[in-house]
Design a protein around this motif. Structure first.
Motif, PDB file in Angstrom:
ATOM      1  N   UNK A  51       0.822  -1.212   0.000  1.00 60.91           N
ATOM      2  CA  UNK A  51       0.000   0.000   0.000  1.00 60.91           C
ATOM      3  C   UNK A  51       0.857   1.262   0.000  1.00 60.91           C
ATOM      4  N   UNK A  52       1.902   1.267   0.819  1.00 64.13           N
ATOM      5  CA  UNK A  52       2.801   2.428   0.864  1.00 64.13           C
ATOM      6  C   UNK A  52       3.499   2.605  -0.484  1.00 64.13           C
ATOM      7  N   UNK A  53       3.912   1.501  -1.086  1.00 68.55           N
ATOM      8  CA  UNK A  53       4.578   1.569  -2.385  1.00 68.55           C
ATOM      9  C   UNK A  53       3.626   2.119  -3.450  1.00 68.55           C
ATOM     10  N   UNK A  54       2.375   1.670  -3.427  1.00 67.08           N
ATOM     11  CA  UNK A  54       1.382   2.163  -4.383  1.00 67.08           C
ATOM     12  C   UNK A  54       1.187   3.677  -4.204  1.00 67.08           C
ATOM     13  N   UNK A  55       1.117   4.119  -2.965  1.00 62.53           N
ATOM     14  CA  UNK A  55       0.978   5.550  -2.698  1.00 62.53           C
ATOM     15  C   UNK A  55       2.173   6.339  -3.235  1.00 62.53           C
ATOM     16  N   UNK A  56       3.368   5.829  -2.971  1.00 55.22           N
ATOM     17  CA  UNK A  56       4.578   6.533  -3.430  1.00 55.22           C
ATOM     18  C   UNK A  56       4.620   6.638  -4.952  1.00 55.22           C
ATOM     19  N   UNK A  57       4.299   5.543  -5.623  1.00 55.07           N
ATOM     20  CA  UNK A  57       4.300   5.564  -7.089  1.00 55.07           C
ATOM     21  C   UNK A  57       3.215   6.521  -7.588  1.00 55.07           C
ATOM     22  N   UNK A  58       2.040   6.456  -6.977  1.00 60.17           N
ATOM     23  CA  UNK A  58       0.944   7.324  -7.389  1.00 60.17           C
ATOM     24  C   UNK A  58       1.207   8.795  -7.144  1.00 60.17           C
ATOM     25  N   UNK A  59       2.064   9.087  -6.170  1.00 56.61           N
ATOM     26  CA  UNK A  59       2.355  10.486  -5.839  1.00 56.61           C
ATOM     27  C   UNK A  59       3.629  11.008  -6.501  1.00 56.61           C
ATOM     28  N   UNK A  60       4.187  10.230  -7.446  1.00 54.24           N
ATOM     29  CA  UNK A  60       5.285  10.783  -8.229  1.00 54.24           C
ATOM     30  C   UNK A  60       6.552   9.973  -8.331  1.00 54.24           C
ATOM     31  N   UNK A  61       6.675   8.866  -7.597  1.00 49.45           N
ATOM     32  CA  UNK A  61       7.912   8.084  -7.685  1.00 49.45           C
ATOM     33  C   UNK A  61       8.145   7.559  -9.096  1.00 49.45           C
TER      34      UNK A  61
END
Length: 200
Positions: A51-61
């Motif tokens: 979930x944290x990884x999905x958030x990071x990718x979705x927010x610009x990673x």
């Protein structure tokens, strides 16, 4: 997100989370070797880490990885090496009764499972697919948060099924020889899960 898109995203997350992959293979093996209770930190690490990884990718990673493709390659090959190491540890694990003087085996913990998501090839494929198929290119924070929450809520019971299946097989695999065969089979499944990643 429209209602139809939400349903499609939910179906994608359920199917992707319940099908075989490194996480589910390791959770089933952990259920067999350690039981559900001792494997819960592993399960939580998988779900929260993803979930944290999905958030990071979705927010610009993803933009960082697009700009520095060598970083993605490094993660890809580092992930492959780590997965091979996990497969080796699983294949060579000895039943507790086999050598009473050997140090007791431990399940993968919360932080190890969470960190593993960053080098898990299936996790990357799921996230890239979900982002490109179910979110617009200019997705807002609430949209990314909704997709991440759906992933956590829908993915957790899917992974728990694999852990429960492993627990259910514990009685059948009390015999050290059967347990060894099972562990080697699961290790080979982990190695096989590398093929699609390394082929691309």
């Amino acid at each position: 997100m429209t209602y139809d898109l939400l349903i499609a995203a939910a179906l994608f997350l359920i199917v992707s989370s319940v099908t075989p992959g490194p996480n589910n293979t390791m959770l089933m093996a952990s259920g067999v070797n350690f039981g559900v209770r001792r494997s819960l930190p592993h399960l939580l690490g998988v779900q929260i880490g993803f979930t944290v990884m999905l958030l990071c990718v979705g927010l610009g990673l993803h933009a960082v990885l697009d700009r520095f493709p060598a970083l993605y390659q490094l993660m890809r090959w580092g992930g492959a090496a780590y997965l091979l190491w996990l497969a080796w540890k699983l294949a060579t694990a000895r039943p507790a009764s086999a050598d009473p003087d050997a140090p007791a085996a431990q399940p993968l913990g919360f932080w190890g499972a969470a960190a593993f998501q960053w080098i898990n090839p299936k996790a990357w494929v799921m996230i890239v697919t979900a982002m490109s198929a179910y979110l617009p290119p200019d997705a807002t924070l609430p949209q990314v948060l909704l997709l991440a929450l759906m992933s956590l809520v829908l993915g957790s019971p899917c992974s728990a099924v694999w852990l429960g299946f492993g627990q259910a097989m514990r009685g059948l695999l009390q015999d050290p020889r059967r347990l060894r065969i099972f562990n080697i089979t699961m290790a080979l499944a982990l190695v096989a899960s590398l093929y699609p990643m390394l082929r691309s």
